[in-house]
Design an enzyme around this catalytic site. Structure first.
Site, PDB file in Angstrom:
ATOM      1  N   GLU A 100       0.685  -1.396   0.170  1.00  8.36           N
ATOM      2  CA  GLU A 100       0.012  -0.256  -0.095  1.00  8.36           C
ATOM      3  C   GLU A 100       0.914   1.331   0.096  1.00  8.36           C
ATOM      4  O   GLU A 100       1.965   1.244   0.496  1.00  8.36           O
ATOM      5  CB  GLU A 100      -0.890   0.093   1.333  1.00  8.36           C
ATOM      6  CG  GLU A 100      -1.908  -0.978   1.336  1.00  8.36           C
ATOM      7  CD  GLU A 100      -2.592  -0.917   2.704  1.00  8.36           C
ATOM      8  OE1 GLU A 100      -2.646   0.077   3.398  1.00  8.36           O
ATOM      9  OE2 GLU A 100      -3.600  -2.092   2.930  1.00  8.36           O
ATOM     10  N   HIS A 156      -1.688   3.500   8.745  1.00  8.98           N
ATOM     11  CA  HIS A 156      -2.733   2.309   8.404  1.00  8.98           C
ATOM     12  C   HIS A 156      -2.205   1.151   9.141  1.00  8.98           C
ATOM     13  O   HIS A 156      -1.358   0.456   8.740  1.00  8.98           O
ATOM     14  CB  HIS A 156      -3.004   2.238   7.029  1.00  8.98           C
ATOM     15  CG  HIS A 156      -3.957   0.974   6.697  1.00  8.98           C
ATOM     16  ND1 HIS A 156      -4.210   0.193   5.589  1.00  8.98           N
ATOM     17  CD2 HIS A 156      -4.670   0.475   7.657  1.00  8.98           C
ATOM     18  CE1 HIS A 156      -5.129  -0.718   5.736  1.00  8.98           C
ATOM     19  NE2 HIS A 156      -5.382  -0.532   6.921  1.00  8.98           N
TER      20      HIS A 156
END
Length: 284
Positions: A100, A156
């Site tokens: 990501e 995250h």
């Protein structure tokens, strides 16, 4: 239904008025943000509408190896003004083939980027790194607000490692302090800081929570999800007296785009399973 639409209209109007007076920031986990989502006209329309609310936004779960979706997003955000938004994007992050990126979107007429760096959390091949997706950090200059410089640290967190990763944000905070001689720091993102991932008994072991230098702006009782769960996964934490003083009281909250735009539950969840969390800083 009429009441829901009226509430949505009032939320949108309040957002516009507040945005004209101050600097609004947000962190938004857009589930599996990539080419498929940006190629869907309906989903991309609402993603752009949501992100256009913000002067600074950190998008998480960016699954876009060639930055094709990011390019489409910027083209759409800038369709009326080619300089409406600029961006900073991290390298692909992750311990496995699953990667990501962190994407920072910002309005250059409101803020400018002074510096950025990727936090080094250890050796991934050696198995001694701390974060699944280590923070990429950006330092902003904000001439229009009470606080003139601040850093944004996104995270995250991996759900099953949420406690350890949130605690380790304290070390990131110290690193930013030392590197830039800077006290005013925003830490925000999908910390997975709720429900089964962080039990009530575990908060006492998290330095970012127990140290009084940090203000947690999104309470444990908040719901930052668009699904049937009620979990305060997404958070905004601020450090530094100038930054804390610059926060507009009661401006920090999840932005419930389902209510604001009168969307069905199915469409809202297709956009993302998370709501953005946002906060506004006072003008100078």
């Amino acid at each position: 239904m009429r009441g829901a639409r009226l509430m949505g209209a009032l939320l949108a109007l309040a957002g516009l008025l507040q945005g004209a007076l101050a600097l609004r920031m947000a962190a938004f986990n857009i589930r599996t943000f990539g080419e498929t989502k940006m190629s869907n006209a309906t989903l991309s329309k609402y993603i752009v509408q949501i992100l256009s609310r913000y002067d600074v936004a950190v998008v998480q779960e960016v699954r876009d190896s060639h930055l094709t979706a990011v390019g489409k997003l910027l083209d759409t955000l800038n369709q009326d003004d080619p300089n409406a938004y600029h961006y900073v994007v991290s390298e692909p992050l992750g311990r496995s083939s699953y990667k990501e990126r962190y994407l920072f979107l910002f309005r250059p007429d409101r803020v400018s980027v002074l510096d950025s760096y990727q936090y080094d959390d250890g050796c991934e091949p050696c198995g001694n790194d701390t974060f699944s997706r280590e923070p990429a950090i950006v330092r902003f200059h904000s001439p229009l607000t009470e606080v003139k410089e601040f850093a944004v640290v996104p995270l995250h967190a991996a759900p099953l490692d949420a406690v350890a990763e949130i605690d380790a944000l304290y070390d990131v905070y110290l690193d930013v302090q030392h590197k830039w001689d800077l006290e005013d720091i925003v830490l925000m993102g999908d910390f997975n800081a709720g429900c089964s991932y962080v039990a009530a008994s575990q908060w006492s072991s998290i330095r970012l929570r127990t140290n009084p230098a940090f203000q947690w702006l999104i309470p444990d009782t908040a719901d930052t999800t668009s699904t049937s769960t009620h979990c305060a996964y997404d958070r905004i934490v601020v450090a530094g007296s100038q930054l804390q003083h610059a926060v507009v009281p009661e401006s920090a909250a999840p932005f419930n785009f389902q209510v604001a735009y009168g969307l069905s539950s199915q469409l809202a969840q297709a956009i993302s399973d998370h709501y953005p969390v946002e906060v506004t800083l006072k003008r100078a």
